[in-house]
Write an enzyme that holds these catalytic residues in place. Structure first.
Site, PDB file in Angstrom:
ATOM      1  CE  LYS A  52      -3.794  -2.492   2.113  1.00 52.85           C
ATOM      2  NZ  LYS A  52      -4.404  -3.019   3.326  1.00 52.85           N
ATOM      3  CD  GLN A  96      -3.424  -4.921   6.586  1.00 47.47           C
ATOM      4  OE1 GLN A  96      -3.312  -3.956   5.849  1.00 47.47           O
ATOM      5  NE2 GLN A  96      -4.044  -6.037   6.232  1.00 47.47           N
ATOM      6  CG  ASP A 119     -10.146  -0.255   4.957  1.00 46.68           C
ATOM      7  OD1 ASP A 119      -9.810  -0.506   3.785  1.00 46.68           O
ATOM      8  OD2 ASP A 119      -9.521  -0.660   5.956  1.00 46.68           O
TER       9      ASP A 119
END
Ligand code: NDP
Length: 295
Positions: A52, A96, A119
């Protein structure tokens, strides 16, 4: 002839399409910035996070890389999230998963400022998505929508079957497919492990989106001719040579039946990564008030 939908190519197009907006934002004094928080020692998670960061660097998005000791108290993660929420230079926050057992995942998701929740998992953003007023579409289903659009697949009026009902893939995917909007207007069936006669549902589908996490469970004989097949699954399986990644669809048997199909790897995976960048740019644009065109 079956179309193989190339996720790497579509994702590259999304990344290229973001660069002008990132440049405009940066010129106006707002460099989009994604902060990642890692609180586990799982090598796969570490790889995801570093990918990422690399993706961000390639398009000019700044990053913050925060690693917390998995043994640390939950309060340390909450404090970190609070600091990132308050930091005007951070536009997107990604915690995460998985988190250690002593940390309540839902509490963390609730803690992230919904305006920085790239997200799209904060309850407010889930609610907005369901209400047809999405702020951030979750990256994987959003990426699937982009793949369908890139392959000129008409969702309006189509019978779509989503296999899987998780909060991160199946449910938001089904929600996007039923929206009264471009990429939606499909008649959508959501299947799961308790579904009776999955094969009958699959055979009636124009579009199948597989997100069950079961290696190659959907085979060609379960599909009607000319079905569009999007394989979200990423499963590592042992082989004689070591191991390999396979999807939830048995590619070789499904391909001849399909009108279009995504491979694994190289299908949905790269799109999930690209749509995280997309959401980060959207967050920076909203925060700065500088309108940018999103691809
Ligand atoms: P989950 O395990 O959270 O959910 C799986 C879903 O599939 C559940 O709803 C489950 O049903 C359903 N399911 C399981 N077995 C069957 C079956 N035999 N028949 C029908 N339905 C079944 O997984 P995720 O949604 O997180 O991920 C799904 C897959 O997608 C995984 O392989 C994952 O690695 C991959 N993935 C890929 C991404 C990408 O970028 N390409 C991103 C995210 C995930 P029930 O609810 O009844 O248990």
């Amino acid at each position: 002839m079956t179309e193989i939908i190339d996720g790497n190519e579509v994702a590259q197009g999304i990344r290229d399409g973001l660069v002008a907006g990132i440049d405009d934002l940066t010129a106006a004094g707002t460099t989009p910035c994604l902060a990642t928080v890692l609180m586990n020692n799982d090598p796969a998670s570490q790889t995801y996070v570093s990918m990422k960061h690399k993706d961000c660097e390639e398009v000019g998005i700044a990053t913050r890389d925060i690693e917390l000791d998995p043994e640390a108290p939950a309060a340390e993660l909450f404090d970190t999230v609070d600091e990132l929420n308050a930091d005007p230079e951070v536009h997107g926050i990604l915690v995460q998963m998985p988190l250690p057992d002593h940390v309540d995942e839902r509490e963390v998701l609730r803690r992230i400022d919904p305006a920085k929740d790239v997200d799209g998992f904060h309850p407010e953003n889930v609610g907005r998505l369901v209400a047809g007023n999405a702020r951030f579409k979750p990256c994987t289903p959003h990426g699937v929508q982009k793949l369908l659009a890139a392959a000129d697949v008409e969702t309006e009026g189509a019978d779509a079957v989503v296999v899987g009902r998780s909060n991160i893939v199946g449910k938001p995917m089904a929600n996007l497919l039923i929206q009264k909007a471009d990429g939606g207007n499909a008649t959508t069936t959501v299947c799961h492990s308790r579904t009776d006669d999955l094969e009958a549902k699959l055979r009636a589908a124009d579009i199948v989106i597989a997100a069950a996490g079961v290696p190659e469970m959907i085979t060609g004989d379960m599909l009607s001719a000319d079905t569009v097949v999007i394989d979200v699954g990423i499963n590592r399986v042992e082989t004689d040579e070591g191991s390999e990644l396979v999807g939830d669809v048995d590619f070789e048997s499904a391909k001849p039946k399909a009108k279009a199909i995504t491979p694994v790897p190289g299908g949905v995976g790269p799109m999930t990564r690209a749509m995280l960048l997309w959401n980060t740019v959207k967050a920076a644009s909203a925060e700065s008030g500088v309108d940018v065109r999103l691809p």
